[in-house]
Write a protein that holds these residues in place. Sequence first.
Motif, PDB file in Angstrom:
ATOM      1  N   VAL A  28       0.611  -1.113  -0.136  1.00  0.00           N
ATOM      2  CA  VAL A  28       0.150   0.194   0.104  1.00  0.00           C
ATOM      3  C   VAL A  28       1.007   0.882   0.056  1.00  0.00           C
ATOM      4  O   VAL A  28       0.847   2.315  -0.740  1.00  0.00           O
ATOM      5  N   THR A  32       0.943   4.467  -2.617  1.00  0.00           N
ATOM      6  CA  THR A  32       0.473   5.866  -3.201  1.00  0.00           C
ATOM      7  C   THR A  32       1.566   6.787  -2.131  1.00  0.00           C
ATOM      8  O   THR A  32       1.226   7.909  -2.509  1.00  0.00           O
ATOM      9  N   ASP A 120     -11.147  -1.446   4.510  1.00  0.00           N
ATOM     10  CA  ASP A 120     -10.844  -1.475   3.818  1.00  0.00           C
ATOM     11  C   ASP A 120      -9.690  -0.120   3.853  1.00  0.00           C
ATOM     12  O   ASP A 120      -8.366   0.051   3.983  1.00  0.00           O
ATOM     13  N   VAL A 124      -6.059   1.182   4.901  1.00  0.00           N
ATOM     14  CA  VAL A 124      -5.349   1.918   3.600  1.00  0.00           C
ATOM     15  C   VAL A 124      -5.106   3.942   4.467  1.00  0.00           C
ATOM     16  O   VAL A 124      -3.680   3.751   4.232  1.00  0.00           O
ATOM     17  N   CYS A 128      -0.875   4.244   6.230  1.00  0.00           N
ATOM     18  CA  CYS A 128      -0.606   5.426   5.373  1.00  0.00           C
ATOM     19  C   CYS A 128      -0.550   6.193   5.937  1.00  0.00           C
ATOM     20  O   CYS A 128       0.051   7.583   5.557  1.00  0.00           O
ATOM     21  N   ALA A 223      -6.605   2.341  -3.872  1.00  0.00           N
ATOM     22  CA  ALA A 223      -5.492   2.787  -3.249  1.00  0.00           C
ATOM     23  C   ALA A 223      -5.769   4.458  -2.732  1.00  0.00           C
ATOM     24  O   ALA A 223      -5.321   4.972  -1.954  1.00  0.00           O
TER      25      ALA A 223
END
Length: 287
Positions: A28, A32, A120, A124, A128, A223
Amino acid sequence: MHLADFVAGSVGGAFGVAVGYPLDTVKVRIQTQTRDSGVWECVRRTCRTEGVRGFYRGMSMPLSTVSISSSLVFGSYRNVLHLLHELRHRSAADPHHKADLFVSGFAGGVAQVLVMSPADIVKVRLQCQTELPDSRPKYRGPVHCLLSIARDEGLLGLYRGSAALVLRDGPSFATYFLTYNSICDSLRSTDSGQPGWPVVLLAGGVSGMCGWAVGTPMDVIKARLQVSGVSGRRYRGFFHCLSHSVRSEGASVLFRGLTVNCIRAFPVNMSVFAMYELVVRFLRPAS
């Protein structure tokens, strides 16, 4: 209704998340942001700045919901497959049609999105938030993240990127189940109605890799939509995210994280199908 498949899918999915979550975090972050040039740089920086705990950020939310989503995937797949098999007027001993396997897998992948999408996006965002401009984390944990998204972006904010999630999971799970069954059918010994454990492990690992090979492009877009605005970049929607990403970073951006996905997919899905087969073989005679 094949209730054993709902239960077996639930157990198998939870086991798979526990096995593969650290590499999911790496994947991820690579998809991103552009700070890290590769997988190993991302792994080293995470270890150096956050320690081992950094690889498990946001894990509690998907772990708590994966039982439901995996149950929906495997249960929907098996029941749709059974329905299509009966519509073709085939007996239980007849092999399943390849098209039925594909359609059933697609249905299973789409069925889980309603449950999967909120969990989800929380996963994410938590994975992040070390990449965000502010040094202070915005979210204190999964529940705070879930409530903050609902408050600041509305309930529909919990489904940001869900179109990409559908386009990822439908074809991905269709490929996943088709590959698994094809390998099991080709390697199953003629004197056994069930594939042996080495075949289950091999078929599970390979099917996971094939599924992610199909699903990674939409996984990247999903994402990016989920961290849109929070990460400093804002996308107006699915097509804007897709066109902007390809235009600014090239078509190869759609396969960012593919290597990590495939490395992670083999042991994870090997574990998922081993646990699934173990549970379903235990339950099915009684169900």
